[in-house]
Each structure stands twice: as structure tokens, then as C-alpha cells.
Design an enzyme around this catalytic site. Sequence first.
Site, PDB file in Angstrom:
ATOM      1  N   SER A 234      11.124  24.308  -9.786  1.00 38.63           N
ATOM      2  CA  SER A 234      10.747  25.708  -9.935  1.00 38.63           C
ATOM      3  C   SER A 234       9.749  25.864 -11.073  1.00 38.63           C
ATOM      4  O   SER A 234       8.690  25.252 -11.049  1.00 38.63           O
ATOM      5  CB  SER A 234      12.000  26.559 -10.131  1.00 38.63           C
TER       6      SER A 234
ATOM      7  N   GLU B 179      14.316  28.611   0.409  1.00 37.40           N
ATOM      8  CA  GLU B 179      14.128  28.919  -0.999  1.00 37.40           C
ATOM      9  C   GLU B 179      14.694  30.272  -1.443  1.00 37.40           C
ATOM     10  O   GLU B 179      15.685  30.354  -2.147  1.00 37.40           O
ATOM     11  CB  GLU B 179      12.629  28.869  -1.333  1.00 37.40           C
TER      12      GLU B 179
ATOM     13  N   HIS C 226      17.030  27.949  -3.110  1.00 37.29           N
ATOM     14  CA  HIS C 226      16.222  27.550  -4.268  1.00 37.29           C
ATOM     15  C   HIS C 226      17.083  26.883  -5.336  1.00 37.29           C
ATOM     16  O   HIS C 226      18.084  27.446  -5.795  1.00 37.29           O
ATOM     17  CB  HIS C 226      15.533  28.776  -4.849  1.00 37.29           C
TER      18      HIS C 226
END
Length: 516
Positions: free
Chosen positions: A190, A313, A409
Site C-alpha cells: 500500500s 482491494e 487490501h
Amino acid sequence: MSDTVSVEIPQGSLNGRVLDEGGVLFAGIPFAQPPTGALRLRPPQPPRPWAGVRDASDFLPPPPQNAGLSLPPDTVCSEDSLHVNVWTPDVHGRRPVMVWIYGGAYETGSAAPPVTDGQQLMRGGDVVVVSFNYRIGALGFVHLAGIGGQEWADTANLGLQDQVAVLRWIRENIAEFGGDPDNVTVFGNSAGAGAIGCLLAMPTARGLFQRAVMMSPPIGRIYSPATAEQLATQLLDEVGIHRPEQLANVPVEHILTAQSRAVSGDLGARALPGGRSWGPVLDGIVLPGMPLQAVEAGETADVSLLVGANRDEMLLFERFEQPDITPPTADAVLADMAATVGQAAARDLWEAYQVAEPDGTPARLRLRFLSDYIYRIPASRMADAHIRAGGTAHQYLFAADLPGLGAGHGTEVALVFGGHKDPANPLAQVYARWPGSDQLSREMMAAWTAFAHSGDPGWTRHAPGATDVHVFGADGPVAEPPVTTREPWHLATYRRTVAETPAGHRPADGLAQTDV
């Protein structure tokens, strides 16, 4: 057998702790002076030496941040946080070095357990694992150059400057811990992967790492100086001051409160045109260009890439929806999509998502679009551009159907570290209910450490347009983007994420117009 191991570095002597299951931990080593007092909001300065032997057996606090999911609720934070941790099988030898850069939207994160624990990866892969803290939120990314004048010209992207400082520290010191300074792999998820994209574009980071693993990289979430200056001005207004130098005396708690009020509403909005948050700024000095531009220009061709994303995600964030927020309508979602990728592509993508998920609400389809726009398409385009520029890349897709989360995610991070069943992990019960988690963790750890050793994670190198994307947790390989959305994404016209570029640089689109 002694329960400590000593090493000598230019700063002084260190005593590390021998771990019960093997290996040695050296924790809480300063790689820069504390960014406090006159050094708050200033570039990292070289660490001072110490007298005697420094105890390096315990982790030190993470940087200041607001409460969130990343840290246990009783975590104590500190501005004196620029420390590095090293897990090593043995201080003798020259092993590959894996340097973890934590994510957390550039606002949260920690280099210490339970968020980051390098033990399993270190033992299983015979590598030296390094983690470190860097400044986040306003303390790491407030852009004062535009509102404070020349005095603040070198203070942009302090969080990225911290990362370069620690990579230099690793270059100079890691051999004393059994690591090879000429075989360094940076890996991050990320915001950590987005930071790696920035490092690829930063001349000051060149030559400090040879390989990079980018897990769900939001490489387009970089702000223009104008947007960043607006955010900085609002921060000063929120804390009730008028000049940047006054921030040195503002209690950190007031800065944390103010930084939350200044940003865009949800994580998706921050990445769309007009959004703003704390994060990298295209300042023209520290960060002179966009990551994808640097890759396209061949500036990173000597760095081997392993890059990928998660199938679902943004769907993870459905679990954290605020009940007082009105769900978006189809028209509102389509308008956001059109402002981002153009009217024609938005319409085609909307239809493709509806076919794939006919019962999906507008809110769900928005999350599908954001998953692709922020993470999956950037990962694919980064791999394609790197290959076209003469580099080597391997691509993956994480697609495990974790109970209640899917391939959401960040759900792969604990599997990569082997800590997925640690009771301190907030998702431990999810992994415990999924029968394939142990095997998948072994596969991902083996791939990541093999890449650190040789540049080959165990599958075919990527070629643009080929069906060679390795899949974790489902059948593969596959092509990315999927056939269902490939053509709309190929036609997508990206509005500029960065509104203007410094003199001497061509305009920077959030994602370049390369084939997908």
C-alpha cells in the site's frame, strides 16, 4: 550459550537479543537524530554516536499517529521514532537483505510487532530482515516550501527523506549484521509500495537497493505543490498559527487532531481528482518526477521488480462504512469515474462491472472501480513499463477467498511475514477459518525470499499482454487486467493526479497512457 550478541558500528557498540527459535534481533537502533525541537519538520540528520554498549534488545515506539486499526489501542507513540530493527540468522556471512516499508495511507504504521515481525521470514528464507520507522501524517508530509519560502525548500517529503536515510544507513552498516549491502530488496504494501515507487524516481535513492517488491502500489497518489500548500495552510489554520516555524512548538496531539480535519473524506476520494491527503508531493527537488515516468524513461531498468495487487482491494473497506454516510447513487459514481478516466471508458467499465457483479450496489461497484484504479491497474502498468524500458519484472495477483474479506487490501501481508495466526493479528481468526492459509503463507514467503536471493520468485518473467501473472490463492496464471475490463482500461484517459509540474518536467499523469 549467551543470550546476547554484540556488533560494532561507527555509532558505537550494540547488544542484540538471541531469539528463542534461532537468530538474533537488534532493535531500536537510531538511524537519524530525533526529529524533535529544532529538528521537527526538518530533514533527517546523521545519528550521534553513543558511549559504552547500547542495549538493542527491545523495540522502541512508532511515530505519532491517530488511533486506528494498525496499532494495538495501548500503543505509546513518540516523535523520537527514527529507529531501525534488524533480524538476522547470524551476524557472520553475507545474506540478502529485505527492507520492509510499512503502509497505512501515509498516516499510520509501525516497524515493530505485532504490526511488523521479521522472525519467520528471516528464518525461513535465510535473509536479513530490516524494518524502520519513518515520519507519517503532517509530520512526515506537510509541504511548507510554498508557504514558508526558501528556508523550507529542503523540507518536502520528510517521510521519503527518512527512507533514503535508513537505506544509506543499511548500505554503510548491514555487513556487520550478516547482510550483503550489494543485495538489498525493498518491499512494502500500500503506502509502503507507493513509497517504493517514489524511491525509484528519486535520484538520492539510486543504487541503494537492487530489487523491489511492490504490493498494491498506489503510484498515482502523489499531490501537486498547489494542493499540498492548501493542505499546509489549512493545517496551520487548524492549530491556530500563522508561520511554519511556529509548528515547532505546537503539541503533537494538536497536530494530529488538525491533520485529520484537513484531508478528504474517504480513502477512495483521496485518490480521485481533487482529493487531498498526507502523502508524497511532486516538489521537483526531493521527488522530481512521477514513478511511472521514471520507469518509462528507463531510469530504474537496473532494479528487478516483483509487483502485484489483490483481487478485491477496496472491498475490505465495506466493513468499515460509516452508517451516517449516504450511499452513493449510480449517477454519482459514474460522474466520479468519468472525471477520472473519461466518459467513454467510465461507461464501458460500469457496464463491465455490472456484468461481473449484477447484484452489486452502486457503492460496491464504486469500490470495484477504485480497487482497479488505485491498485490493480498501477501494478499492471508498472510491470509493463518496466519491461518495455529494458528491466525485468514478475507480476502476481492475490486472489484468496478469505472468509468475509475475500482478497481484500492488505490481507496478504501477514501471510508474507508468516504471522497470520499470531493472536495479536486482528485478522488471525479469519486466517484460522481458511484451511489454505498455512500453505499459502509458505508459498508467499518462499517466493518473496527467493526473489531477494536471485531476482526470480519462481514463475515466468512478465511480458506485456501475456497470461503470465502468478496467482496466489486461486487458479492461474492469468492476464492483468482481466479480459472483461481490459479494453475499457486501455481506452481510459487519466485526468492528472498532479495538477502542475515543476519547471523542466513534462506534465505528469497519474498513470501514463500505456497499453494494458
